[in-house]
Design a protein around this motif. Sequence first.
Motif, mmCIF file in Angstrom:
data_model
loop_
_atom_site.group_PDB
_atom_site.id
_atom_site.type_symbol
_atom_site.label_atom_id
_atom_site.label_comp_id
_atom_site.label_asym_id
_atom_site.label_seq_id
_atom_site.Cartn_x
_atom_site.Cartn_y
_atom_site.Cartn_z
ATOM 1 N N MET A 1 21.970 28.827 11.796
ATOM 2 C CA MET A 1 23.404 28.892 11.979
ATOM 3 C C MET A 1 23.775 27.912 13.090
ATOM 4 O O MET A 1 23.919 28.288 14.244
ATOM 5 C CB MET A 1 23.795 30.327 12.317
ATOM 6 C CG MET A 1 25.208 30.521 12.635
ATOM 7 S SD MET A 1 25.805 32.234 12.752
ATOM 8 C CE MET A 1 24.403 33.229 13.042
ATOM 9 N N PRO A 2 23.897 26.637 12.754
ATOM 10 C CA PRO A 2 24.198 25.620 13.771
ATOM 11 C C PRO A 2 25.600 25.787 14.386
ATOM 12 O O PRO A 2 26.594 25.885 13.666
ATOM 13 C CB PRO A 2 24.126 24.306 13.001
ATOM 14 C CG PRO A 2 23.353 24.614 11.767
ATOM 15 C CD PRO A 2 23.624 26.045 11.457
ATOM 16 N N SER A 16 23.333 27.668 7.646
ATOM 17 C CA SER A 16 22.403 26.637 7.175
ATOM 18 C C SER A 16 22.158 26.664 5.671
ATOM 19 O O SER A 16 21.554 25.744 5.139
ATOM 20 C CB SER A 16 21.068 26.761 7.920
ATOM 21 O OG SER A 16 20.506 28.022 7.698
ATOM 22 N N ASN A 17 22.658 27.659 4.969
ATOM 23 C CA ASN A 17 22.475 27.735 3.515
ATOM 24 C C ASN A 17 23.761 27.420 2.750
ATOM 25 O O ASN A 17 23.890 27.782 1.587
ATOM 26 C CB ASN A 17 21.962 29.119 3.116
ATOM 27 C CG ASN A 17 22.946 30.229 3.433
ATOM 28 O OD1 ASN A 17 23.910 30.016 4.161
ATOM 29 N ND2 ASN A 17 22.699 31.407 2.901
ATOM 30 N N TRP A 72 28.356 18.468 9.935
ATOM 31 C CA TRP A 72 28.043 19.032 8.616
ATOM 32 C C TRP A 72 27.169 18.065 7.819
ATOM 33 O O TRP A 72 26.109 18.417 7.324
ATOM 34 C CB TRP A 72 29.340 19.334 7.862
ATOM 35 C CG TRP A 72 29.153 19.795 6.453
ATOM 36 C CD1 TRP A 72 28.883 19.036 5.353
ATOM 37 C CD2 TRP A 72 29.202 21.146 5.982
ATOM 38 N NE1 TRP A 72 28.791 19.814 4.232
ATOM 39 C CE2 TRP A 72 28.981 21.114 4.589
ATOM 40 C CE3 TRP A 72 29.441 22.368 6.601
ATOM 41 C CZ2 TRP A 72 28.979 22.265 3.811
ATOM 42 C CZ3 TRP A 72 29.442 23.511 5.822
ATOM 43 C CH2 TRP A 72 29.207 23.449 4.445
ATOM 44 N N PHE A 75 23.664 17.506 9.294
ATOM 45 C CA PHE A 75 22.782 18.656 9.096
ATOM 46 C C PHE A 75 22.313 18.743 7.638
ATOM 47 O O PHE A 75 21.120 18.861 7.373
ATOM 48 C CB PHE A 75 23.467 19.964 9.491
ATOM 49 C CG PHE A 75 22.562 21.157 9.327
ATOM 50 C CD1 PHE A 75 21.671 21.491 10.337
ATOM 51 C CD2 PHE A 75 22.594 21.922 8.188
ATOM 52 C CE1 PHE A 75 20.817 22.583 10.182
ATOM 53 C CE2 PHE A 75 21.744 23.009 8.026
ATOM 54 C CZ PHE A 75 20.854 23.334 9.028
ATOM 55 N N PHE A 76 23.224 18.666 6.692
ATOM 56 C CA PHE A 76 22.866 18.889 5.302
ATOM 57 C C PHE A 76 22.207 17.675 4.654
ATOM 58 O O PHE A 76 21.555 17.802 3.623
ATOM 59 C CB PHE A 76 24.052 19.392 4.489
ATOM 60 C CG PHE A 76 24.388 20.819 4.832
ATOM 61 C CD1 PHE A 76 23.517 21.845 4.516
ATOM 62 C CD2 PHE A 76 25.551 21.126 5.519
ATOM 63 C CE1 PHE A 76 23.796 23.164 4.845
ATOM 64 C CE2 PHE A 76 25.841 22.450 5.856
ATOM 65 C CZ PHE A 76 24.962 23.459 5.509
ATOM 66 N N THR A 79 18.437 18.446 5.072
ATOM 67 C CA THR A 79 17.839 19.671 4.511
ATOM 68 C C THR A 79 17.408 19.470 3.087
ATOM 69 O O THR A 79 17.733 18.555 2.434
ATOM 70 C CB THR A 79 18.817 20.859 4.582
ATOM 71 O OG1 THR A 79 20.009 20.539 3.875
ATOM 72 C CG2 THR A 79 19.115 21.229 6.009
#
Length: 79
Positions: A1-2, A16-17, A72, A75-76, A79
């Motif tokens: 949970m950034p 994060s999902n 956003w 981060f993504f 992943t």
Amino acid sequence: MPTVLRIQGYRFFFFSNEGNEPVHIHIESGDGYCKFWIESITLAYSSGYHSAELNKIRKLVEEHKDELETAWHEFFSNT
């Protein structure tokens, strides 16, 4: 949970999902919680905030839109 930002007692974060959803940000403070879509800066959900406070939060989202969007995507993309 950034956590992306902490300002004026609010914590701006995403889970994060959530990379399959449009860009958005969750905001919480005290007993309040809300979610804003970033592209159109539209309220998606709110609990515990009155309209004046939501307007204040919306302005903070507007002011920090680029920073929130960048966090956003950074981060993504990893992943």
